[in-house]
Design an enzyme around this catalytic site. Structure first.
Site, PDB file in Angstrom:
ATOM      1  N   GLY A  67      -5.240   1.886  34.556  1.00 13.58           N
ATOM      2  CA  GLY A  67      -6.476   1.035  34.080  1.00 13.58           C
ATOM      3  C   GLY A  67      -6.206   0.121  32.608  1.00 13.58           C
TER       4      GLY A  67
ATOM      5  N   ASP B 213     -12.876  -2.336  26.830  1.00 11.35           N
ATOM      6  CA  ASP B 213     -11.035  -2.167  26.639  1.00 11.35           C
ATOM      7  C   ASP B 213     -10.318  -3.012  26.658  1.00 11.35           C
ATOM      8  OD1 ASP B 213     -10.313   0.993  26.528  1.00 11.35           O
ATOM      9  OD2 ASP B 213     -10.292   1.254  28.996  1.00 11.35           O
TER      10      ASP B 213
ATOM     11  N   LYS C 232     -13.201   4.747  36.072  1.00 13.90           N
ATOM     12  CA  LYS C 232     -12.986   3.211  35.526  1.00 13.90           C
ATOM     13  C   LYS C 232     -13.729   2.673  36.938  1.00 13.90           C
ATOM     14  CE  LYS C 232     -10.693   3.248  31.763  1.00 13.90           C
ATOM     15  NZ  LYS C 232      -9.717   3.120  30.610  1.00 13.90           N
TER      16      LYS C 232
ATOM     17  N   GLN D 127     -12.828  -0.459  20.797  1.00 15.04           N
ATOM     18  CA  GLN D 127     -12.906  -0.203  22.332  1.00 15.04           C
ATOM     19  C   GLN D 127     -13.976   0.931  21.726  1.00 15.04           C
ATOM     20  OE1 GLN D 127     -12.992   2.683  24.029  1.00 15.04           O
ATOM     21  NE2 GLN D 127     -12.195   3.835  23.011  1.00 15.04           N
TER      22      GLN D 127
ATOM     23  N   LYS E 154     -29.967  36.154  29.363  1.00 12.08           N
ATOM     24  CA  LYS E 154     -28.587  35.873  29.399  1.00 12.08           C
ATOM     25  C   LYS E 154     -27.751  36.082  30.723  1.00 12.08           C
ATOM     26  CE  LYS E 154     -24.107  35.849  27.341  1.00 12.08           C
ATOM     27  NZ  LYS E 154     -23.048  36.562  26.857  1.00 12.08           N
TER      28      LYS E 154
ATOM     29  N   ALA F 252       0.294  -0.743  35.664  1.00 11.10           N
ATOM     30  CA  ALA F 252      -0.539  -1.718  36.650  1.00 11.10           C
ATOM     31  C   ALA F 252      -2.102   0.061  36.594  1.00 11.10           C
ATOM     32  CB  ALA F 252      -0.073  -1.476  37.732  1.00 11.10           C
TER      33      ALA F 252
ATOM     34  N   HIS G 181     -22.853  38.093  34.253  1.00  6.83           N
ATOM     35  CA  HIS G 181     -22.524  37.463  34.271  1.00  6.83           C
ATOM     36  C   HIS G 181     -21.582  37.101  35.325  1.00  6.83           C
ATOM     37  CE1 HIS G 181     -22.659  38.288  30.184  1.00  6.83           C
ATOM     38  NE2 HIS G 181     -22.130  38.078  29.714  1.00  6.83           N
TER      39      HIS G 181
ATOM     40  N   THR H  74       5.511   2.351  40.218  1.00  7.04           N
ATOM     41  CA  THR H  74       5.150   2.028  41.752  1.00  7.04           C
ATOM     42  C   THR H  74       4.836   0.452  42.069  1.00  7.04           C
ATOM     43  OG1 THR H  74       3.977   4.327  41.465  1.00  7.04           O
ATOM     44  CG2 THR H  74       3.439   3.346  43.557  1.00  7.04           C
TER      45      THR H  74
ATOM     46  N   GLY I  38      -1.912   1.202  19.602  1.00  2.00           N
ATOM     47  CA  GLY I  38      -3.269   1.407  20.360  1.00  2.00           C
ATOM     48  C   GLY I  38      -4.639   2.016  19.147  1.00  2.00           C
TER      49      GLY I  38
HETATM   50  P1  NAP Z   1      -3.354   5.436  33.922  1.00  7.39           P
HETATM   51  O1  NAP Z   1      -4.600   4.520  34.755  1.00  7.39           O
HETATM   52  O2  NAP Z   1      -3.278   6.221  35.352  1.00  7.39           O
HETATM   53  O3  NAP Z   1      -2.317   4.055  34.640  1.00  7.39           O
HETATM   54  C1  NAP Z   1      -0.862   4.234  34.031  1.00  7.39           C
HETATM   55  C2  NAP Z   1       0.157   3.285  34.783  1.00  7.39           C
HETATM   56  O4  NAP Z   1       1.647   4.175  33.834  1.00  7.39           O
HETATM   57  C3  NAP Z   1       0.279   3.147  36.061  1.00  7.39           C
HETATM   58  O5  NAP Z   1       0.791   2.256  36.536  1.00  7.39           O
HETATM   59  C4  NAP Z   1       1.931   4.665  36.240  1.00  7.39           C
HETATM   60  O6  NAP Z   1       2.561   4.335  37.222  1.00  7.39           O
HETATM   61  C5  NAP Z   1       2.339   4.657  34.917  1.00  7.39           C
HETATM   62  N1  NAP Z   1       3.673   5.503  34.528  1.00  7.39           N
HETATM   63  C6  NAP Z   1       2.537   6.781  34.045  1.00  7.39           C
HETATM   64  N2  NAP Z   1       3.781   7.403  33.698  1.00  7.39           N
HETATM   65  C7  NAP Z   1       4.958   6.357  34.119  1.00  7.39           C
HETATM   66  C8  NAP Z   1       6.144   7.108  33.634  1.00  7.39           C
HETATM   67  N3  NAP Z   1       6.502   7.803  33.183  1.00  7.39           N
HETATM   68  N4  NAP Z   1       7.002   5.729  33.895  1.00  7.39           N
HETATM   69  C9  NAP Z   1       6.574   4.478  34.213  1.00  7.39           C
HETATM   70  N5  NAP Z   1       5.448   4.441  34.900  1.00  7.39           N
HETATM   71  C10 NAP Z   1       4.794   5.724  34.511  1.00  7.39           C
HETATM   72  O7  NAP Z   1      -3.560   5.538  32.900  1.00  7.39           O
HETATM   73  P2  NAP Z   1      -4.355   4.171  31.899  1.00  7.39           P
HETATM   74  O8  NAP Z   1      -6.172   4.585  32.010  1.00  7.39           O
HETATM   75  O9  NAP Z   1      -4.245   3.278  32.309  1.00  7.39           O
HETATM   76  O10 NAP Z   1      -3.564   4.792  31.142  1.00  7.39           O
HETATM   77  C11 NAP Z   1      -2.069   4.623  30.501  1.00  7.39           C
HETATM   78  C12 NAP Z   1      -2.020   4.895  28.906  1.00  7.39           C
HETATM   79  O11 NAP Z   1      -2.626   3.713  27.970  1.00  7.39           O
HETATM   80  C13 NAP Z   1      -2.730   5.614  28.038  1.00  7.39           C
HETATM   81  O12 NAP Z   1      -1.597   7.014  28.671  1.00  7.39           O
HETATM   82  C14 NAP Z   1      -2.940   5.645  27.083  1.00  7.39           C
HETATM   83  O13 NAP Z   1      -2.068   6.062  25.937  1.00  7.39           O
HETATM   84  C15 NAP Z   1      -3.657   4.815  26.616  1.00  7.39           C
HETATM   85  N6  NAP Z   1      -4.830   4.018  26.725  1.00  7.39           N
HETATM   86  C16 NAP Z   1      -5.104   3.464  25.735  1.00  7.39           C
HETATM   87  C17 NAP Z   1      -5.977   3.358  24.610  1.00  7.39           C
HETATM   88  C18 NAP Z   1      -6.249   2.402  23.809  1.00  7.39           C
HETATM   89  O14 NAP Z   1      -7.948   2.105  23.579  1.00  7.39           O
HETATM   90  N7  NAP Z   1      -5.780   2.527  22.728  1.00  7.39           N
HETATM   91  C19 NAP Z   1      -7.104   3.246  25.391  1.00  7.39           C
HETATM   92  C20 NAP Z   1      -6.591   4.000  27.264  1.00  7.39           C
HETATM   93  C21 NAP Z   1      -5.630   4.206  27.906  1.00  7.39           C
HETATM   94  P3  NAP Z   1       2.197   4.942  38.378  1.00  7.39           P
HETATM   95  O15 NAP Z   1       1.166   4.021  40.009  1.00  7.39           O
HETATM   96  O16 NAP Z   1       3.722   5.280  39.598  1.00  7.39           O
HETATM   97  O17 NAP Z   1       1.830   6.306  38.477  1.00  7.39           O
END
Ligand code: NAP
Length: 495
Positions: free
Chosen positions: A351, A318, A282, A463, A136, A349, A111, A373, A456
């Site tokens: 993914g 997505d 991504k 997706q 192991k 803004a 280990h 942001t 969601g």
């Molecule tokens: P990401 O790339 O990290 O982007 C998150 C975004 O939210 C950024 O613009 C971030 O701003 C903003 N943000 C985070 N916390 C915040 C707050 N407290 N107040 C204001 N803005 C905030 O994440 P993502 O991949 O796009 O995913 C975002 C959300 O989508 C996930 O949390 C999940 O719930 C959802 N999602 C859903 C699916 C689906 O299939 N339904 C799939 C993937 C994700 P900053 O740039 O300032 O950090």
């Protein structure tokens, strides 16, 4: 085969867990004598044992709890052999001092809680030379490449070998052990009582990953992400593979940002045929794609990779899932450009926002992006040819469609909403991409106001179903995938 490790403070608990596990289908358990808090009564643990056992008594320096003398520990191990237990675990440094006797098989173990050493093969040879029936080696993983090095060693070994990488990054080595020829893998009785970092429970191994069905022909799929902890994709995809009786397994790969290039290179040797890609990879995976569909290039992000021979093909499910979800919410005909000229407010803004904003721009909506942001909103708006507005200006717009692409409202912060109820209007369509919980505060309030809502969960299932089709070429069991997801989330969202 799965070996379930039992470590309890009392003989009675140890025996009860052993019996319970056998009722659940366990065929091999490891009794960790070092967990017992009083003098060990070996016979009490092994007489009338309901299935074969490995007897292990680990010192603290090897990650165990043994507080007695080394002499007493050696006596216990010798006694286990004299009693004829099926296996005894002997650390490398004591294996030479405890001779073979009777039918008991010798597991010679090492280990390393610091790292996965470079010279795994040399270590293996040294251990195999200690009259081992099974070697192991269990080491701490710091990069996904450690999994491949370990599994490669297991495959090459001429003696049965269990090679495990510890820690969350090492979890794939536990799930894929059988594919690479290990005689068994280790699991724990309960996922909240792990005996080694990154260990999965017996139920997770059997119910989610169907470990005993994994063989050398099993195709590997998975999700590459960091963090990975609460990804629900393994639950949904593995259940769907099982429903269609496919020899495939879907594995959670925790891949730190800096390791993605090496990881994608290693995928072929690991037998990985397809991947879900999520935060933070991504965008960075694009440089590895030989081909990508038009949405991937337009969005600048892929969430799915298929390895076709030596080529990596990129997709963005997505985007398609979000557009299908919007179309499904429409009363009218989606071919009649129902979004043309509509004002859409996309919150966030990242993914997900990127994929949805791209789709809405393509559908001729007037898209406005507001993110915490502002610079990120501006960059995205510029790329897509739409508008960025300040986060605090989001109420100045009177949108027809609101999309939440931020994590606001996600478990455990279920009392938060990115958009104040007083600005909601009945004619609005409100799409919250957060799926855990399904009924976010934003959606509950939107429904009360009379808005059209899209959850969601709807998008997530779509997706995942699209990915399933890309992975298998078969029709996904969508209804069951939705049920599996909802069950995994639970009524109030899960952490
Ligand atoms: P990401 O790339 O990290 O982007 C998150 C975004 O939210 C950024 O613009 C971030 O701003 C903003 N943000 C985070 N916390 C915040 C707050 N407290 N107040 C204001 N803005 C905030 O994440 P993502 O991949 O796009 O995913 C975002 C959300 O989508 C996930 O949390 C999940 O719930 C959802 N999602 C859903 C699916 C689906 O299939 N339904 C799939 C993937 C994700 P900053 O740039 O300032 O950090």
């Amino acid at each position: 085969m799965i070996c379930v490790s039992i470590g309890r403070g009392r003989h009675k608990q140890m025996k009860a867990e052993h019996g319970h596990l056998v009722e659940q289908g366990a065929r091999l358990v490891e009794l960790r004598l070092d967990y017992i808090r009083r003098d060990v009564n070996l016979k009490r643990l092994i007489d009338d044992r309901p299935c074969p056992v490995i007897i292990t008594c680990r010192r603290e320096r090897d990650g165990g709890k043994w507080a007695g003398t080394e002499q007493a520990r050696m006596m216990l191990l010798r006694a286990a052999i004299a009693e004829g237990v099926e296996y005894v675990d002997l650390e490398e440094d004591v294996a030479g001092d405890i001779p073979r006797y009777g039918k008991t098989k010798r597991i010679v173990s090492l280990h390393d809680f610091r790292e996965t050493p470079d010279d795994l093969e040399t270590i293996w040879e040294r251990m195999a030379g200690l009259d081992a029936d099974i070697v192991k080696i269990s080491t701490m993983a710091h990069s996904p490449h450690d999994n491949l090095r370990m599994l490669r060693m297991v495959k090459k070994a001429i003696l049965p070998t269990v090679g495990i990488c510890m820690g969350e990054i090492g979890t794939p080595s536990r799930i894929l052990a059988g594919k690479f020829g290990a005689p068994f893998t280790y699991a724990t009785f309960h996922h909240e009582r792990t005996l080694a970092p990154g260990q999965l429970s017996f139920r997770q191994m059997t119910d989610v990953f169907q470990y005993d069905k994994i063989d050398e022909n099993t195709d590997v799929y998975g999700v590459a992400a960091d963090p990975i902890g609460h990804s629900l994709s393994p639950i949904i995809h593995n259940a769907a593979f099982r429903r269609l009786k496919l020899n495939k397994v879907y594995v959670p790969f925790r891949v730190p940002r800096e390791d993605i290039d090496d990881f994608l290179f290693d995928c072929r040797e690991m037998g990985v045929k397809g991947l879900s890609i999520t935060i933070p990879h991504k965008e960075s995976v694009l440089r590895h794609l030989a081909k990508a569909d038009s949405s991937v290039r337009g969005i600048g992000a892929a969430n799915t990779i298929i390895f076709d021979d030596d080529q990596a093909l990129g997709y963005n499910t997505d985007f398609k899932a979000a557009m299908d979800s919007l179309d499904a919410s429409l009363k009218g005909d989606p071919t009649e450009k129902p979004f043309a000229g509509k004002a859409a407010l996309v919150l966030g803004a990242g993914g997900v926002s990127r994929a949805i904003a791209f789709g809405l721009v393509q559908r001729e909506a007037q898209v406005h992006i507001a993110s915490r942001t502002h610079m990120r909103s501006q960059e995205l708006a510029e790329r897509l040819g739409c508008r960025a507005i300040e986060w605090d200006e989001r109420y100045d717009l009177k949108p027809d469609i609101i999309v939440n692409g931020t994590p606001i409202g996600m478990h455990p912060n279920v009392d938060e909403s990115p958009y104040d109820r007083k600005h909601l209007k009945p004619a609005m369509t409100v799409f919250d991409t957060v799926y855990n919980p399904e009924q976010t505060l934003l959606l509950k309030e939107a429904r009360q106001v009379g808005c059209t809502v899209i959850t969601g969960v709807e998008m997530f299932v779509r997706q995942a179903a699209l990915q399933f089709r890309l992975f298998t070429g078969q029709t996904p069991p969508v209804k069951e995938m939705r049920e599996d997801l909802k069950r995994a989330i639970g009524p109030h969202g899960r952490g």
